[in-house]
Design a protein around this motif. Structure first.
Motif, short mmCIF file in Angstrom:
data_model
loop_
_atom_site.label_atom_id
_atom_site.label_comp_id
_atom_site.label_asym_id
_atom_site.label_seq_id
_atom_site.Cartn_x
_atom_site.Cartn_y
_atom_site.Cartn_z
N VAL A 225 -16.98 50.16 38.88
CA VAL A 225 -16.84 49.24 40.00
C VAL A 225 -17.48 47.91 39.61
O VAL A 225 -18.68 47.84 39.34
CB VAL A 225 -17.51 49.79 41.27
N ILE A 226 -16.67 46.87 39.57
CA ILE A 226 -17.13 45.52 39.23
C ILE A 226 -17.04 44.66 40.49
O ILE A 226 -15.96 44.51 41.06
CB ILE A 226 -16.29 44.89 38.11
N GLY A 227 -18.17 44.11 40.89
CA GLY A 227 -18.16 43.29 42.10
C GLY A 227 -19.53 42.70 42.36
O GLY A 227 -20.31 42.49 41.43
N GLU A 228 -19.80 42.44 43.63
CA GLU A 228 -21.05 41.80 44.01
C GLU A 228 -22.24 42.62 43.52
O GLU A 228 -22.26 43.84 43.62
CB GLU A 228 -21.12 41.66 45.53
N LYS A 229 -23.21 41.92 42.97
CA LYS A 229 -24.38 42.57 42.43
C LYS A 229 -25.64 42.19 43.21
O LYS A 229 -25.75 41.09 43.72
CB LYS A 229 -24.58 42.19 40.96
N ARG A 230 -26.58 43.12 43.25
CA ARG A 230 -27.87 42.87 43.88
C ARG A 230 -28.93 42.70 42.80
O ARG A 230 -28.80 43.23 41.69
CB ARG A 230 -28.24 44.04 44.80
N ILE A 231 -29.97 41.97 43.11
CA ILE A 231 -31.09 41.82 42.18
C ILE A 231 -31.59 43.21 41.78
O ILE A 231 -31.84 44.06 42.63
CB ILE A 231 -32.25 41.01 42.81
N GLY A 232 -31.70 43.44 40.48
CA GLY A 232 -32.18 44.73 39.99
C GLY A 232 -31.08 45.68 39.57
O GLY A 232 -31.36 46.68 38.88
N SER A 392 -32.12 39.78 30.18
CA SER A 392 -32.40 40.96 30.99
C SER A 392 -31.15 41.82 31.16
O SER A 392 -30.06 41.29 31.40
CB SER A 392 -32.91 40.55 32.37
N PRO A 393 -31.28 43.16 31.06
CA PRO A 393 -30.13 44.02 31.35
C PRO A 393 -29.88 44.20 32.84
O PRO A 393 -28.90 44.82 33.24
CB PRO A 393 -30.54 45.35 30.70
N PHE A 394 -30.80 43.64 33.65
CA PHE A 394 -30.69 43.76 35.10
C PHE A 394 -30.37 42.41 35.74
O PHE A 394 -30.70 41.35 35.20
CB PHE A 394 -31.99 44.31 35.68
N VAL A 395 -29.73 42.46 36.89
CA VAL A 395 -29.33 41.25 37.59
C VAL A 395 -30.56 40.48 38.03
O VAL A 395 -31.48 41.03 38.64
CB VAL A 395 -28.46 41.60 38.82
N GLU A 397 -31.83 36.26 39.46
CA GLU A 397 -31.32 35.06 40.11
C GLU A 397 -30.58 34.18 39.10
O GLU A 397 -29.54 33.59 39.41
CB GLU A 397 -32.48 34.27 40.74
N GLU A 398 -31.11 34.10 37.88
CA GLU A 398 -30.46 33.29 36.85
C GLU A 398 -29.08 33.84 36.51
O GLU A 398 -28.12 33.08 36.35
CB GLU A 398 -31.33 33.25 35.59
N TYR A 399 -28.97 35.16 36.43
CA TYR A 399 -27.68 35.78 36.14
C TYR A 399 -26.67 35.46 37.25
O TYR A 399 -25.52 35.10 36.98
CB TYR A 399 -27.85 37.29 36.00
N LEU A 400 -27.10 35.59 38.50
CA LEU A 400 -26.19 35.32 39.61
C LEU A 400 -25.73 33.86 39.63
O LEU A 400 -24.60 33.56 39.98
CB LEU A 400 -26.87 35.66 40.94
N GLU A 401 -26.61 32.97 39.20
CA GLU A 401 -26.29 31.56 39.23
C GLU A 401 -25.44 31.13 38.03
O GLU A 401 -24.53 30.30 38.17
CB GLU A 401 -27.58 30.74 39.25
N LYS A 402 -25.70 31.73 36.86
CA LYS A 402 -25.09 31.21 35.63
C LYS A 402 -24.16 32.19 34.92
O LYS A 402 -23.63 31.86 33.86
CB LYS A 402 -26.20 30.80 34.65
#
Length: 412
Positions: A225-232, A392-395, A397-402
């Motif tokens: 499932v690929i979609g919205e991700k949460r921090i962590g 980081s292998p985990f989501v 804030e930087e990952y969500l932004e960039k």
């Protein structure tokens, strides 16, 4: 274009239209990523028999009875929410854009409102805003547009997604080429540990029955499932690449293992989402589906095996895919193998696969024992962290932004 028989006896319909020259003249709505994902899913038949977003009667029937008005099983409403209609009227044909680029057209059947709190309570069995599905529902805009959609621009997926994107039609073509009669769907949003391997292999044996193993007629489809991700959460790219590593390095043979993904922003609806997953995997051609402990759940909103029990209320004619129910597993050092509570009596010695413990070990970049995670899987996880996750292998804030785009629509 009618392609296949899907869940129950429902036809899977592709809603694709390669040219619509009047698009520039249409009233347009630009959509967020969730709706873009659902438009693509509807258009290619992942959500068949839906041909578009639900009208009031469809939403109300699904919310209250877990069925469409025509009686077809459907557990979660798919709605197109808008703040302003900007002069759009029922009967109009409108354009839909994503990030300013043409994506689809919609024939507007109905513009309506619906009690969002009631929707949340019925679907998720709670109104608690801490539940991510409830929060998503209450954050919907106050108006909904129901109507059929047609895709006018195919998504072009970026690496590594492009290696694993298959439409329902393409899934079935691959299964036919492989000679698979039984296809076991394995749902995941996590990087695999050896407990996941055990679940897949056990499910393969359960679905394979008496087929000769020299010429396997049963396959495992890991459908991420690929979609919205949460921090962590694990980053999407790492999930795909680490699951691919299992067969790449021979832990599960490529003769019986393949990988693909579905665009879907998880609702964490527990039992209702388990039914939706079964429908999606039936539409792409799977014959069996694995359901483990707390499938699609979150927190303590559902009992550990509530997603198993819901299938007791569903008739075979409503859902032809066969569920395979698996219990929680653990590593037993005394047996020297992965077991579950039904298979050995060494309850006091079990070493459970703790997601939080595994994550803390990974954060420290300590390679877990091979009885917990394969060394090649860990190495690919760390490589994906550097290449896609900003270290980081985990989501984060930087990952969500960039983060890199999952797909692009190109120029029109």
């Amino acid at each position: 274009m009618t392609q296949f028989i899907g869940h129950g006896r429902v036809e899977v319909v592709e809603r694709t239209l390669r040219d619509f020259s009047e698009f520039k003249e249409l009233n347009k709505i630009d959509v967020r990523r969730q709706l873009a994902h659902e438009i693509i899913g509807i258009a290619f038949g992942f959500f068949s028999p839906l041909k578009g977003f639900m009208t009031f009667n469809e939403v109300d029937s699904v919310v209250n009875d877990m069925r469409l008005p025509n009686g077809i099983l459907w557990p979660i409403p798919l709605v197109f929410d808008v703040n302003e209609t900007n002069g759009i009227k029922e009967g109009d044909v409108i354009g839909i854009t994503y990030m300013g680029k043409p994506l689809a057209i919609m024939h507007v059947k109905e513009i309506f409102t619906y009690d969002k709190a009631y929707m949340a309570e019925k679907v998720y069995k709670t109104r608690d805003i801490k539940h991510p599905g409830v929060k998503r529902t209450l954050n919907y805009a106050n108006k909904f547009i129901g109507g059929d959609i047609w895709l006018i621009k195919e998504p072009k997926f970026s690496h590594p997604y492009t290696d694993f994107w298959l439409t329902p039609r393409q899934h079935r073509e691959v299964f036919e080429r492989k000679g698979w009669k039984n296809i076991v769907a394995f749902q995941t949003r996590n990087v695999p540990h050896t407990g996941h391997e055990y679940l897949m292999k056990y499910a393969w044996f359960a679905a394979n029955g008496s087929e000769k193993v020299e010429e396997p007629k049963t396959g495992i489809l890991v459908n991420v499932v690929i979609g919205e991700k949460r921090i962590g959460d694990y980053i999407d790219e790492a999930i795909l690449l680490t699951h691919d590593a299992l067969s790449k390095y021979g832990y599960i043979s490529r003769r019986i293992h393949m990988l693909s993904f579905t665009l879907w922003d998880m609702r964490y609806a527990g039992p209702r989402e388990a039914v939706l997953h079964a429908i999606i995997r039936s539409n792409i051609g799977c014959t069996h589906h694995v359901f483990g402990r707390d499938h699609a759940g979150v927190g303590n909103y559902y009992s550990p095996y509530e997603a198993h029990k819901i299938f007791d209320m569903i008739d075979e004619k409503d859902l032809i895919i066969k569920p395979i129910f698996l219990r929680e597993n653990y590593y037993c050092p005394k047996c020297g193998s992965i077991e579950n509570e039904m298979l050995c009596d060494h309850k006091d010695e079990r070493q459970e696969f703790s997601g939080s413990l595994l994550r803390s070990v990974i954060l420290d970049e300590v390679k877990p024992t091979k009885m917990v995670m394969r060394p090649e899987v860990f190495d690919i996880l760390m490589k994906a962290a550097k290449e896609y996750g900003f270290g980081s292998p985990f989501v984060t804030e930087e990952y969500l932004e960039k983060r890199r785009k999952i797909f692009d629509l190109g120029d029109y």
